[in-house]
Motif scaffolding. Sequence first.
Motif, PDB file in Angstrom:
ATOM      1  N   TYR A  38      47.295  39.640  47.075  1.00 50.96           N
ATOM      2  CA  TYR A  38      46.154  38.762  46.876  1.00 50.96           C
ATOM      3  C   TYR A  38      44.954  39.526  46.318  1.00 50.96           C
ATOM      4  O   TYR A  38      44.168  38.982  45.529  1.00 50.96           O
ATOM      5  N   THR A  39      44.804  40.773  46.703  1.00 54.64           N
ATOM      6  CA  THR A  39      43.729  41.597  46.139  1.00 54.64           C
ATOM      7  C   THR A  39      43.849  41.666  44.625  1.00 54.64           C
ATOM      8  O   THR A  39      42.847  41.556  43.899  1.00 54.64           O
ATOM      9  N   HIS A  40      45.055  41.812  44.129  1.00 52.13           N
ATOM     10  CA  HIS A  40      45.275  41.837  42.676  1.00 52.13           C
ATOM     11  C   HIS A  40      45.038  40.466  42.065  1.00 52.13           C
ATOM     12  O   HIS A  40      44.485  40.363  40.962  1.00 52.13           O
ATOM     13  N   TYR A  41      45.464  39.413  42.767  1.00 51.45           N
ATOM     14  CA  TYR A  41      45.237  38.060  42.263  1.00 51.45           C
ATOM     15  C   TYR A  41      43.738  37.807  42.088  1.00 51.45           C
ATOM     16  O   TYR A  41      43.303  37.266  41.060  1.00 51.45           O
ATOM     17  N   GLU A  42      42.943  38.177  43.083  1.00 47.66           N
ATOM     18  CA  GLU A  42      41.486  37.995  43.000  1.00 47.66           C
ATOM     19  C   GLU A  42      40.920  38.686  41.771  1.00 47.66           C
ATOM     20  O   GLU A  42      40.042  38.149  41.084  1.00 47.66           O
ATOM     21  N   ARG A  43      41.388  39.871  41.496  1.00 47.08           N
ATOM     22  CA  ARG A  43      40.879  40.643  40.367  1.00 47.08           C
ATOM     23  C   ARG A  43      41.323  40.055  39.032  1.00 47.08           C
ATOM     24  O   ARG A  43      40.566  40.023  38.062  1.00 47.08           O
ATOM     25  N   ASP A  44      42.565  39.560  38.982  1.00 50.76           N
ATOM     26  CA  ASP A  44      43.156  39.145  37.709  1.00 50.76           C
ATOM     27  C   ASP A  44      42.842  37.708  37.313  1.00 50.76           C
ATOM     28  O   ASP A  44      42.930  37.355  36.131  1.00 50.76           O
ATOM     29  N   ALA A  45      42.505  36.848  38.285  1.00 44.58           N
ATOM     30  CA  ALA A  45      42.405  35.410  38.019  1.00 44.58           C
ATOM     31  C   ALA A  45      41.408  35.077  36.921  1.00 44.58           C
ATOM     32  O   ALA A  45      41.625  34.128  36.151  1.00 44.58           O
ATOM     33  N   GLY A  46      40.352  35.842  36.818  1.00 38.23           N
ATOM     34  CA  GLY A  46      39.325  35.538  35.828  1.00 38.23           C
ATOM     35  C   GLY A  46      39.493  36.228  34.498  1.00 38.23           C
ATOM     36  O   GLY A  46      38.638  36.059  33.612  1.00 38.23           O
ATOM     37  N   VAL A  47      40.601  36.976  34.314  1.00 39.52           N
ATOM     38  CA  VAL A  47      40.718  37.776  33.082  1.00 39.52           C
ATOM     39  C   VAL A  47      42.067  37.680  32.381  1.00 39.52           C
ATOM     40  O   VAL A  47      42.124  37.772  31.151  1.00 39.52           O
ATOM     41  N   LEU A  48      43.163  37.511  33.112  1.00 41.27           N
ATOM     42  CA  LEU A  48      44.486  37.584  32.484  1.00 41.27           C
ATOM     43  C   LEU A  48      44.872  36.271  31.800  1.00 41.27           C
ATOM     44  O   LEU A  48      44.698  35.189  32.363  1.00 41.27           O
ATOM     45  N   LEU A  49      45.428  36.392  30.614  1.00 40.85           N
ATOM     46  CA  LEU A  49      46.043  35.255  29.925  1.00 40.85           C
ATOM     47  C   LEU A  49      47.559  35.288  30.024  1.00 40.85           C
ATOM     48  O   LEU A  49      48.216  34.278  29.828  1.00 40.85           O
ATOM     49  N   THR A  50      48.109  36.465  30.317  1.00 40.69           N
ATOM     50  CA  THR A  50      49.550  36.612  30.483  1.00 40.69           C
ATOM     51  C   THR A  50      49.826  37.752  31.448  1.00 40.69           C
ATOM     52  O   THR A  50      49.062  38.732  31.504  1.00 40.69           O
ATOM     53  N   LYS A  51      50.915  37.657  32.178  1.00 38.53           N
ATOM     54  CA  LYS A  51      51.315  38.719  33.106  1.00 38.53           C
ATOM     55  C   LYS A  51      51.601  40.012  32.368  1.00 38.53           C
ATOM     56  O   LYS A  51      51.521  41.103  32.952  1.00 38.53           O
ATOM     57  N   ASN A  52      51.941  39.927  31.070  1.00 36.43           N
ATOM     58  CA  ASN A  52      52.264  41.133  30.302  1.00 36.43           C
ATOM     59  C   ASN A  52      51.070  42.086  30.195  1.00 36.43           C
ATOM     60  O   ASN A  52      51.245  43.280  29.978  1.00 36.43           O
ATOM     61  N   GLU A  53      49.873  41.550  30.344  1.00 37.28           N
ATOM     62  CA  GLU A  53      48.688  42.394  30.287  1.00 37.28           C
ATOM     63  C   GLU A  53      48.607  43.361  31.448  1.00 37.28           C
ATOM     64  O   GLU A  53      47.867  44.354  31.390  1.00 37.28           O
ATOM     65  N   LEU A  54      49.373  43.100  32.503  1.00 37.46           N
ATOM     66  CA  LEU A  54      49.406  44.022  33.631  1.00 37.46           C
ATOM     67  C   LEU A  54      49.953  45.377  33.229  1.00 37.46           C
ATOM     68  O   LEU A  54      49.634  46.398  33.846  1.00 37.46           O
ATOM     69  N   HIS A  55      50.801  45.393  32.220  1.00 44.52           N
ATOM     70  CA  HIS A  55      51.433  46.630  31.780  1.00 44.52           C
ATOM     71  C   HIS A  55      50.932  47.065  30.418  1.00 44.52           C
ATOM     72  O   HIS A  55      51.551  47.885  29.761  1.00 44.52           O
ATOM     73  N   GLY A  56      49.826  46.464  29.970  1.00 39.21           N
ATOM     74  CA  GLY A  56      49.234  46.874  28.719  1.00 39.21           C
ATOM     75  C   GLY A  56      50.021  46.457  27.497  1.00 39.21           C
ATOM     76  O   GLY A  56      49.854  47.046  26.425  1.00 39.21           O
ATOM     77  N   SER A  57      50.923  45.433  27.666  1.00 34.59           N
ATOM     78  CA  SER A  57      51.719  45.012  26.511  1.00 34.59           C
ATOM     79  C   SER A  57      51.216  43.696  25.993  1.00 34.59           C
ATOM     80  O   SER A  57      50.375  43.037  26.588  1.00 34.59           O
TER      81      SER A  57
END
Length: 288
Positions: A269-288
């Motif tokens: 959930y800590t990661h969800y809180e951080r990512d919810a306002g910025v990610l458009l795709t899960k692939n961005e988690l790995h810089g792809s």
Amino acid sequence: MYLFFNGEILPKEEAKISPFDHGFLYGMGLFETMRTYNGHPFLLDDHLVRLQSGLNMLNIKLDLKALDIPDVIASLSEKNGLPDSYLRLNISAGDGEIGLRTAPYEKPNILLFQKELPPLMPLREKEAVLLNLKRNTPETSLRLKSHHYFNNIAAKREIGDDPGKEGLFLTENGYLAEGVTSNIFWVKEGTLYTPSLETGILNGITREYIIEVAQKIGITWEAGLYRTEDLLHSSEAFFTNSVQEIIPIHSFAGQAFPGKEGEITKALYTHYERDAGVLLTKNELHGS
């Protein structure tokens, strides 16, 4: 309230669909539900990839990229004054003659509407309740997020309207499947488990995101065929969906779980809180 319908933003009362739309007559349609956080449509690209794949399977001819959905969402959110919202993007096949159709659908109806939701909230726990109703099998090898939704509605009727409970489906063969409107995860000895797509569940967008986050932060995970006993013997568990986010389970079948105090649940959930306002795709988690 305004909505987007076939290229226009209209008051909801002005949106009209023909009774000869095959989405109405035969259930030929798909939808995606998602959230905006301060105007940002979380994991939008992943939702659109799944939707496009489903449209191709239903032979509904529509290129979602040509619609510029991000701009539509931004315009609609501004018109409604809703930076934090529930979004539903619905594509129905469009008008056709009576009878089962094999030719492509060339003029689908496109509907996007929203309703107000609060910003990201603290973790909210639920009780998991085993359903008597079994999960139906998908129409094809892969479950689509389609208009064929009565299995979910019947399950919701069984469990009732208590917001503190989520029904849990088993397959006809007795394997753990998914919630009424959610996927399920649990933890045992530090490993994260979730039912395989082989069970006929929907491959949820938040499900995929959780798996990606687990890989990124070094949590081992497995997907497979599991029984109720596997969940009962776990140390923590939670549901996921795109609107309710991560939903910790505090009890199941009379057994208490740590709920929002679960170690891995909190970490994810800590990661969800951080990512919810910025990610458009899960692939961005790995810089792809």
